[in-house]
Every structure is written in C-alpha cells, then in structure tokens.
Motif scaffolding. Structure first.
Motif, short mmCIF file in Angstrom:
data_model
loop_
_atom_site.label_atom_id
_atom_site.label_comp_id
_atom_site.label_asym_id
_atom_site.label_seq_id
_atom_site.Cartn_x
_atom_site.Cartn_y
_atom_site.Cartn_z
N ALA A 1 0.83 -1.21 0.00
CA ALA A 1 0.00 0.00 0.00
C ALA A 1 0.87 1.26 0.00
CB ALA A 1 -0.93 -0.01 1.22
N ALA A 2 1.95 1.25 0.80
CA ALA A 2 2.83 2.42 0.86
C ALA A 2 3.52 2.66 -0.49
CB ALA A 2 3.88 2.22 1.96
N LEU A 3 3.99 1.60 -1.11
CA LEU A 3 4.62 1.74 -2.43
C LEU A 3 3.60 2.18 -3.48
CD1 LEU A 3 6.90 -1.43 -2.35
CD2 LEU A 3 7.68 0.95 -2.32
N GLY A 4 2.36 1.69 -3.34
CA GLY A 4 1.31 2.13 -4.26
C GLY A 4 1.02 3.61 -4.12
N PHE A 5 1.03 4.11 -2.87
CA PHE A 5 0.83 5.55 -2.64
C PHE A 5 1.92 6.36 -3.34
CE2 PHE A 5 1.91 9.36 -0.22
CZ PHE A 5 0.69 10.02 -0.19
N VAL A 6 3.17 5.91 -3.23
CA VAL A 6 4.29 6.63 -3.86
C VAL A 6 4.14 6.62 -5.39
CG1 VAL A 6 6.79 6.63 -4.23
CG2 VAL A 6 5.85 6.19 -1.94
N ALA A 7 3.83 5.45 -5.94
CA ALA A 7 3.65 5.37 -7.39
C ALA A 7 2.46 6.22 -7.85
CB ALA A 7 3.44 3.91 -7.81
N GLY A 8 1.42 6.27 -7.00
CA GLY A 8 0.24 7.05 -7.34
C GLY A 8 0.51 8.54 -7.49
N LEU A 9 1.57 9.03 -6.84
CA LEU A 9 1.90 10.45 -6.92
C LEU A 9 2.14 10.91 -8.35
CD1 LEU A 9 4.32 10.73 -3.86
CD2 LEU A 9 2.01 11.66 -4.01
N LEU A 10 2.49 9.99 -9.25
CA LEU A 10 2.78 10.35 -10.64
C LEU A 10 1.66 9.98 -11.61
CD1 LEU A 10 6.55 9.33 -10.70
CD2 LEU A 10 5.65 11.64 -10.92
N CYS A 11 0.57 9.39 -11.10
CA CYS A 11 -0.51 8.98 -12.01
C CYS A 11 -1.22 10.18 -12.63
CB CYS A 11 -1.53 8.12 -11.25
SG CYS A 11 -0.91 6.52 -10.71
N ALA A 12 -1.83 11.01 -11.81
CA ALA A 12 -2.57 12.17 -12.32
C ALA A 12 -1.67 13.14 -13.07
CB ALA A 12 -3.31 12.87 -11.19
#
Length: 438
Positions: free
Chosen positions: A332-343
């Motif tokens: 979940a933590a790594l997903g949050f970090v990767a999510g920072l670049l999605c939008a």
C-alpha cells in the motif's frame, strides 16, 4: 501563497461549473463498469470471461466513437451531438439490465458507440474557462475530479449491489448518467475560448505561460499551431494540419500511461489474493488513488510543465518496486508513492497535446486522446494478466512498468531528435535570392 494558482482558477465561474459537471457525469461511468461485471457474474450466472467480453465490447465501441464524436463536437456543437447520445443510451440502458447475456452484449456495445463524449466535453470546457497560462493548473484539478469520481463511483455502486438486485442498481446508475447528460445539455458549457475574453492568455495579470511557445526545447512546442490556425480561418481545418508526430507522440504517452495503470489494477488484486487480504483491496486502491490526488494537486502548482515522457518514465520506475512488496502495508505504501505520478502523467499528456492542436480541432484531438487511453486500458489488463499467470503477481507490475518505460524512452528520444532538427533548421543561413528574403 502556495495555493494561489488554485484560488485564481476556481475564481472563474465557468471552471467551477465544469468541475461540478465533470464529477456528476463521471461517477455513473465508473460505477457502471463495476456494476456491469457484477451483474453478469451474480445475476446472469456467467463467468468472469463473459463479463470481460461485455466490458471489452463496450470499451472498443467507446474507443471507436471518440474521434468521430469529437469531430462532431468541433463542427456541430455540444447540443446537436449530446441529444442523440442521450436518446440512444437511455433506450439501451432501459432494456439492457433486464435481458439475457447476448442482448446485453449488443446493447452495451451500442450504448458505447453512442456514449456522451464526456471527457472531451469537460476537458475542453476546463481549458476554455481559464487563461492559457493557468491551463495546467485547471487540468490538474480536473484530473483530481476524475480520481474522486473513480473512488466514489465504484464504492457506491458495489454498496448498492449488496442491498438491491444488480439489474435495478445498474438501471438506476445508468439513468443517473442520462440525467447528468441532460444537465450537461442544458448548461451547454463553452468549449472554445473567446479571443476577446478577459481570461485571454495575454492578460498581463497572469503569470508567464509555463510552456513557452518560443522555446524549441519545450516538449509541448507550439510550432505548428500558427499555420493550423491560419488554415482554420479560411475554412474547414484539414486533419493533416495537426495530425502530426507531436500529436501522435502525446497519444502514445497517454496509451502507455493507461497500460501501466490498468495493469496495476489487476496486479493489486492478484497480490492481495496472494496475501490472503482480499478484504483490503478497497483501502489499498484508495491509498493508490490518494497518492494520485496529491500528485495531481502538486503538479498543478508547478510554474513550468514537465515532459509527459519524463513523467511516464517516472511512473513506470516508481511502479517497479511494487513487485518486491513483502506484505500488504508495504504494498500500500509503495502504491501511494507510485500514485503520486498517475494524475500528473495524464494531465501532462492532455496539456501538451492541447498546445500542438488548434482550438478548432480540439474536440476531435481529445477524442483521439481518449481513444488512445481506452486502448491502453484494454491492453494493460491482459498484458498484466498473462505475466501474472507466468511469473506471479509481481510479474504484473513488472510487465506494464517495462512497457511504459519503453514508450517513455522512445518518446523522449524522438522529442530530442525533433528539437535538434528544429535548432539546425533555425541556424541554417538563408541563401541570397531565396523568396523568403525578397
């Protein structure tokens, strides 16, 4: 103040209106996709393959209709395009939830072909509502609104399906989408900025445009817009005036970004099943989405744009470590970090595409962009699924990350080559007697 760009953008009534309309029309879209799968599996008692076929048929039709209906927006206007869509979709979804599998498949495909071009309309309305210098900030807010719709829609749809029959829930959600479309038709938002509007890009009160058109090194170079605009003033704008390598590059970046994102959807589910934590799928995906919201808001505050290919490369690299997560919460933590670049990646593709396409063709161009994203979404899931079958859940994250990284490197290389060729052309001396000098 750090949030001044957002205060300035939200001070425009048309921008606030576009954001509200965007959320209202998108929630049924995201809820409907999940509900369609649940309806096929739970009510019609078919397998997930059959559910996937219905979704794929609707997705393909939506992708096919994107450029076509976008061009109609440019030539005929919003109301003449949206009204037939509302009639067809209302008829299809009044019947589809209550019929057997094959009629449902046909009706879902037909509804997809005549879907209201929501994303094209809202993004054009957002761009027309603000000065050119605030476009990236406005598009970042729109990307956040998409993430909010993505989180709210499926959550409400699945909750309702646990209480009431899926047929009636699907019918209600799709009719809510029709009502939201009627609201869009009634409001009829402006999709092309008036040159005399006070929100003109040349307004001296606005900060300098972060993507300077005079800078040949800018990935969102405007170099071809002048000739395209001139062509538009003389009559219908030919597609050849803007359907060029820079435009196609942005479509490729958009497709690659959704390959990564849709592949991650499947990989997250596979990972949490492996960790015996299926009940935590919602919270983990919500953290991923939260990262995207924060990243989108941060990107909108930057004074200069970042190349879409650089952001795509960053998204791909940030996704790779997810394959090494030892348990749920590190995942979940790594997903949050990767999510920072999605939008930010999606926003950059729309922003930079809009700067290489003339206003008169923007509807069709965004339609092509939406079709590219839809195609990427359709491709990402099977790519990740095949990798998961071969190498486990980690292979899902790795496969789509490598695909995104390959497109990012190729696009960055092509962009650099284009910039160098422009510099050489600008530095080349003009021969004496050349018609340009006489």
């Amino acid at each position: 103040m750090p949030l001044d760009p957002y205060r300035r953008v939200l001070s425009f009534p048309a921008m606030r209106q576009a954001l509200i309309l965007g959320i209202l029309v998108r929630i049924p879209i995201f809820a409907g996709g999940v509900l369609l799968t649940l309806h096929v599996v739970q009510t019609l008692h078919r397998d997930y393959g059959a559910a996937g076929l219905v979704t794929a048929a609707a997705t393909v039709c939506i992708a096919v209709s994107g450029p076509w209906r976008g061009k109609l927006l440019d030539t005929r206007g919003l109301r003449r395009v949206v009204l037939p869509s509302l009639i067809v979709t209302a008829i299809c979804w009044s019947v589809a939830p209550f019929v057997d599998y094959l009629p449902l498949l046909v009706l879902a495909a037909l509804a997809g072909l005549f879907v209201v071009p929501t994303f094209s309309i809202i993004r054009q309305a957002v761009m027309a509502a603000v000065p050119d210098s605030d476009r990236r900030t406005a598009l970042s807010l729109d990307a956040v609104a998409v993430e909010v719709s993505f989180m709210v829609g499926p959550l409400l749809g699945v909750w309702a399906a646990t209480i009431w029959p899926t047929a009636w829930v699907l019918f209600t959600v799709e009719m809510f989408g029709v009502v939201a479309g009627i609201g869009l038709w009634l409001v009829n938002p402006v999709m092309h900025a008036d040159p005399a509007d006070p929100a003109d890009p040349a307004d001296p009160a606005d900060p300098a445009d972060p993507a300077d058109p005079a800078d040949p090194a800018d990935p969102a170079d405007h170099g071809d817009r002048g000739s395209a605009a001139d062509a538009d003033s003389d009559g219908p704008l030919p597609r050849s005036a803007w359907f060029r390598p820079q435009f196609l590059a942005m479509c490729a970046a958009a497709a690659a970004s959704t390959i990564v994102l849709s592949g991650c959807d499947i990989a997250f589910v596979a990972a949490l099943r492996e960790f015996d934590a299926v009940s935590l799928i919602g919270p983990v995906l919500a953290l991923w989405g939260l990262g995207s919201v924060i990243g989108g808001l941060g990107y909108g505050l930057l004074r200069r744009s970042i190349s879409a290919f650089q952001l795509l490369g960053g998204l791909s690299l940030a996704t790779l470590p997810l394959a090494l997560a030892p348990s749920v919460w590190p995942l979940a933590a790594l997903g949050f970090v990767a999510g920072l670049l999605c939008a930010p990646t999606i926003t950059a593709t729309v922003d930079q595409l809009s700067r290489v396409v003339p206003d008169a063709a923007r509807g069709e161009a965004i339609g092509w962009h939406g079709s590219a994203m839809t195609a990427g979404s359709a491709l990402g899931a099977p790519v990740a699924g095949l990798a998961i079958d071969q190498w486990g859940w980690g292979g899902g994250f790795v496969s789509v990350s490598l695909a995104g990284l390959a497109v990012a490197l190729a696009g960055a290389g092509a962009t650099e080559g284009y910039r160098r060729s422009r510099r050489r052309a600008a530095a080349r001396p003009v021969p004496v007697g050349d018609p340009v000098t006489e």
